[in-house]
Design an enzyme around this catalytic site. Sequence first.
Site, short mmCIF file in Angstrom:
data_model
loop_
_atom_site.label_atom_id
_atom_site.label_comp_id
_atom_site.label_asym_id
_atom_site.label_seq_id
_atom_site.Cartn_x
_atom_site.Cartn_y
_atom_site.Cartn_z
CE LYS A 248 0.27 -1.21 5.63
NZ LYS A 248 -0.91 -0.28 5.53
CD GLU B 253 -2.32 -1.10 2.19
OE1 GLU B 253 -2.38 -1.07 3.23
OE2 GLU B 253 -3.74 -2.37 2.14
#
Length: 682
Positions: free
Chosen positions: A485, A417
Amino acid sequence: GSRRGRGGENWGSDKTEDPAVFTSTSLPSDPRLLATVTNAYLGTRVYRDILHVNGVYNGAAGDTHRADIPSPVSVRMTVPGAESLAETFTLNTRTGTFSHVLQAADYTATHQIYAHHSLVHLMAFNITIRRAAHATQPITVQLQSPFVPEIWIMGGTFYVYGKTRVPEVEGGPRPTVHMLWTPVPQALTLHGEERERSWEFLTAVAESEEEVKRSYSEGLALITAGSLHSSHTRAWAALWGDCCLDLDGPLPLRQALYGCLYYLLSAIPPRGSPAFLFHGISPGGLSNGTRGEDYWGHVFWDQDTWMFPNILLFYPEAARAILEYRIRTRAAGPSSSAATGREVCPEEIYGAQEIHITGDVLMAFEQYYCTTQDRKLFREDGGWKLVGAVAQYWCSRMVWSEEEQCYHIRGVMPPDEYHYRVDNSVYTNAVAQRSLNFAADVARDFLIPVPEEWVDCAKKVKVPFDAEKKYHPEYDGYIPGEPVKQADVVLLGFPLMHPMSSEVRRNDLEMYEPVTETAGPAMTWSMFAVGWLELKEVQRAQSQLNKCFSNIMEPFKIWVENSDGSGAVNFLTGMGGFLQAVLFGYTGFRITRSSLRFDPAFPDDVNKLKVTGISYFGNKLTFTITKEELRIKVTTSPRDPWAPPLEAVLEESGQRFPLCEGQSVSFPTAAGWIQRSSAETF
């Protein structure tokens, strides 16, 4: 309580301590880390003043969260002014019961709290005071409860009902919640002439007056018969008897497995009770999800990618309930859905761009289809409509690139993300390809004509690959070394099983392992572990899996989303990933169109792995694996006389072993698969 057990400590196998029972002499200072007691319909954290109900949300889209319902089971037992009391708090995952014990010189007081596993509308607690032989004094315990709603009394029982304040969709339904409970006194006394006495307190919650009264009466009848708690522990015993994952190895690893399974199994519908509508599993389960907490209790891809595969291998009936929820709400697309299945993601970006979720949901349908051959779900119960709609959706998102002579999917957010509006996310495109291939396969099975477009798009969608460096860039223009991430490209190997050589698989792992956020979500490291296990690099795998232990909080093994303690709590997503690292990683289980593959590999400090209750085409199998020998036993087989029997096939020698109910076969540990046998093999 002690802080967390990090990977490297006390890895010796401790035979005496029960890995399924978590005991502490004190409670964690952070109340979010208290044990949870939930079933598929009701849930709370012990000592918390609110409970939540499956599918009952409050607030409009974007602000929808689990509705907070005051909890009559939020009671704390104390004995003021008592000297030298020994105090313990225990979560027993085998019985699904939390208990608090006060031990004095001349008596023991025990408080047990549980959400009834099979009678899902009931939560209960009991208090037992038992004196030592020589004592004669009256013994009084105090019950502290923050609970004081406005009430109506119905013959010694308290009753309250209320509607949620704001519907999820304007003008939409506002669910009503009805609650009946036994009033809780401020103190209980064991009189001088009594040796032992128990008091039972019952709470029933339902969405109609009729249902709440029926459930409450059923609970009272069991109390009268003295079997309310034992009927709950029997249901848990049956659950564990049918599915378990244990090993001869380090105690912290065994405790982690029992903890993960307990919290995940707490969330699934009990067997044989299709009576209520199951609303899926949110990242923190029913005990969490109030406003601003734990994703507001919504259902994300976490359910389908991280939790579902474990549930599927053990409990296909519960897996079906999850898929029925997806069909009912047609929520293949929304990145998060509450009761109506509408998109309710607070952050706009995730909804429109994180479209890989559509493919993740379909992958759950595919795994279910491949292990059950349940055609009814697809033919009659809406599964095929959803599959076809997803295939159409992927085709509609693809744009032909003249320059590259392939289809592109542009402007998406990958699982990682940190990046959004990227083109050709390798994971998104590979999952789209898989959705389209599955849709075409199901169509052929059902003799439905396959749209040309599906075949064309699947064949020609771009799956980014760097031929020079022999690795998969995360998206067009990804520069090696750029931070990520969470697990993304590494998911191509598992769970996607995208075809690639072991050289490429290794390059992907080595490329992304050092640049992945160390404080990111827990399931990331489980997926790196699975990758290294595939390559038989067991110690590298273990060092990845050990990172997960910093997400497990003492003393009740509650997971937090991020290792610094932030994010969702009782993070079932992380637990699901961890279970997969053992259930699919150590065993090498892979679900394919025609078989369940196995190829065991586990670390040096694990001597034996026992997986009880693997479901495959209506059979239940138990696998016992050591480094030398693999033993498979069919404990039950389908009642259908026409169901073909199973056989195990060894990859290298091609040797076949018929698998018959009640019998075990064993062979030296090696790669192979389980399949339905065709008649001519015998």
